[in-house]
Design an enzyme around this catalytic site. Structure first.
Site, PDB file in Angstrom:
ATOM      1  CD  GLU A   1       6.397   6.449  10.378  1.00 30.32           C
ATOM      2  OE1 GLU A   1       5.990   5.522  10.145  1.00 30.32           O
ATOM      3  OE2 GLU A   1       7.277   6.756   9.796  1.00 30.32           O
TER       4      GLU A   1
ATOM      5  NE  ARG B   1       6.207   2.302   2.697  1.00 29.32           N
ATOM      6  CZ  ARG B   1       5.008   3.400   2.720  1.00 29.32           C
ATOM      7  NH1 ARG B   1       3.929   2.333   3.044  1.00 29.32           N
ATOM      8  NH2 ARG B   1       4.830   4.414   2.656  1.00 29.32           N
TER       9      ARG B   1
ATOM     10  N   GLY C   1      -1.086   9.259   0.556  1.00 26.33           N
ATOM     11  CA  GLY C   1      -1.908   8.858   1.871  1.00 26.33           C
ATOM     12  C   GLY C   1      -1.224   9.780   3.210  1.00 26.33           C
ATOM     13  CG  ASP C   2       2.876   9.586   4.653  1.00 30.63           C
ATOM     14  OD1 ASP C   2       2.008   8.638   5.161  1.00 30.63           O
ATOM     15  OD2 ASP C   2       3.769   9.265   3.800  1.00 30.63           O
TER      16      ASP C   2
ATOM     17  N   GLY D   1       3.275   9.839  -0.826  1.00 31.76           N
ATOM     18  CA  GLY D   1       3.049  10.920  -0.037  1.00 31.76           C
ATOM     19  C   GLY D   1       1.621  11.240  -0.020  1.00 31.76           C
TER      20      GLY D   1
ATOM     21  N   GLY E   1      -8.400   6.864  -2.348  1.00 25.26           N
ATOM     22  CA  GLY E   1      -7.681   7.248  -3.367  1.00 25.26           C
ATOM     23  C   GLY E   1      -8.498   8.515  -3.823  1.00 25.26           C
TER      24      GLY E   1
ATOM     25  CE1 TYR F   1      11.359   2.606   1.313  1.00 27.37           C
ATOM     26  CE2 TYR F   1      10.534   0.469   0.693  1.00 27.37           C
ATOM     27  CZ  TYR F   1      10.244   1.757   0.751  1.00 27.37           C
ATOM     28  OH  TYR F   1       8.966   2.293   0.914  1.00 27.37           O
TER      29      TYR F   1
END
Length: 318
Positions: free
Chosen positions: A37, A169, A262-263, A260, A231, A105
């Protein structure tokens, strides 16, 4: 107040500079800001629109780095709180020349995962034109799922246009079944849903763009438009009135990093709508920024300025 509003977890990403080496073997890393986001907020701001970001960071070097990066990107941080009890999330990312990079992560029990819901009561929604939500924030904790539902309701009550990206995710969820159930429930509140074609396979068992679009249009009276990200092949649009379009993608000679993309599509689509473009041209802009994103190593450093976007789109037309 901003035209654009979003909520999410900001992170520092330590991205490997060693192509095709595993995170175990990589020795050189670059530091960037990340978070789906936040990526969108950065891209929206870079294209000249006022963006406001809602989140929390720890009182640590990564938190300070993110606060500094928000200021440099001219993103509003009135609703970014500092949490002395929890740390700022971060992650490691491979550098690959083909496919998607592996990530690792460090975000469990982060400051963002413990976001104080009382912050929502301070938000001024009056100038907001578009709010962008994703499934990631809901995956961080039960607290954040409750916060996202509350924010969704505030936005609906204020009559704001909501876009939703599933942004799956799996590693953050307790189970795939819960991820599917909650993500699809959250999508019901959006005016526009933008799943990826591979997400469709997970969320409803199909990678057929029309089947995916029909699912989200049929499950909610709020949802008027679904855009399925294809894509490199572009995007498929279906609206409640039955209109459909397929928007072609842009040619990319060398893929550096797919994170990044898709964002980036969301950045192009949202800024296109804010600029008054028709839906197909806004989606075309989204495809362009998605292409630019994969040509850079950071999650959002490939997002363009207005001049860079114009030049890229003009060159691709010839």
């Amino acid at each position: 107040m901003a035209e654009f509003l979003t909520i999410g977890e900001p992170m520092a990403v330590l991205a490997s500079s060693n192509p095709d080496k595993s995170l175990v073997d990589a020795t050189d890393f670059e530091k960037f800001v990340a978070g789906a986001e936040l990526n969108v907020a950065i891209g929206v701001s870079r294209l000249g629109h006022r963006a406001e970001y809602i989140s929390a960071v720890g009182q640590d070097p990564f938190g300070k780095f993110i606060q500094k990066s928000l200021a440099e990107a001219a993103i509003g941080n009135d609703y970014v709180s500092e949490d002395a009890q929890h740390w700022t999330g971060f992650y490691l990312k491979e550098r690959v020349t083909h496919g998607d990079p592996a990530t690792f992560y460090f975000r469990k029990n982060s400051a963002a995962a413990n976001f104080d819901s009382h912050v929502l009561d301070q938000i001024d929604f009056s100038d907001v034109k578009i709010a962008h939500l994703s499934g990631i924030f809901a995956a961080l904790s039960e607290n954040d799922l409750s916060v996202l539902r509350q924010l969704n309701q505030y936005l609906r009550d204020a009559g704001k246009f909501i876009t939703f990206d599933p942004n799956l995710r799996p590693v953050l969820w307790d189970s795939q079944a819960k991820m599917i159930k909650v993500t699809n429930e959250l999508a019901k509140n959006a005016d526009l849903v933008m799943p990826g074609i591979n997400e469709g396979k997970v969320l409803l068992g199909s990678d057929d763009p029309e089947t995916i679009a029909n699912f989200y249009l049929d499950q909610s009276d709020y949802t008027k438009t679904v855009i399925v990200k294809l894509g490199p092949k572009g995007a498929y649009i279906k609206q409640r009135n039955g209109d459909t379009q397929t928007i072609p993608g842009f040619y990319v000679e060398t893929v550096v990093d797919t994170v990044g993309a898709g964002d980036g599509f969301a950045v192009g689509l949202i800024t296109g709508l804010l600029d008054g473009l028709p839906l197909d041209k806004a989606a075309r802009r989204g495809c362009a920024i998605g292409a630019l994103a994969v040509m850079s190593p950071g999650d959002n450093d490939g997002y363009p300025t207005p001049d860079e976007l114009t030049t890229f789109m003009q060159v691709q037309q010839h």
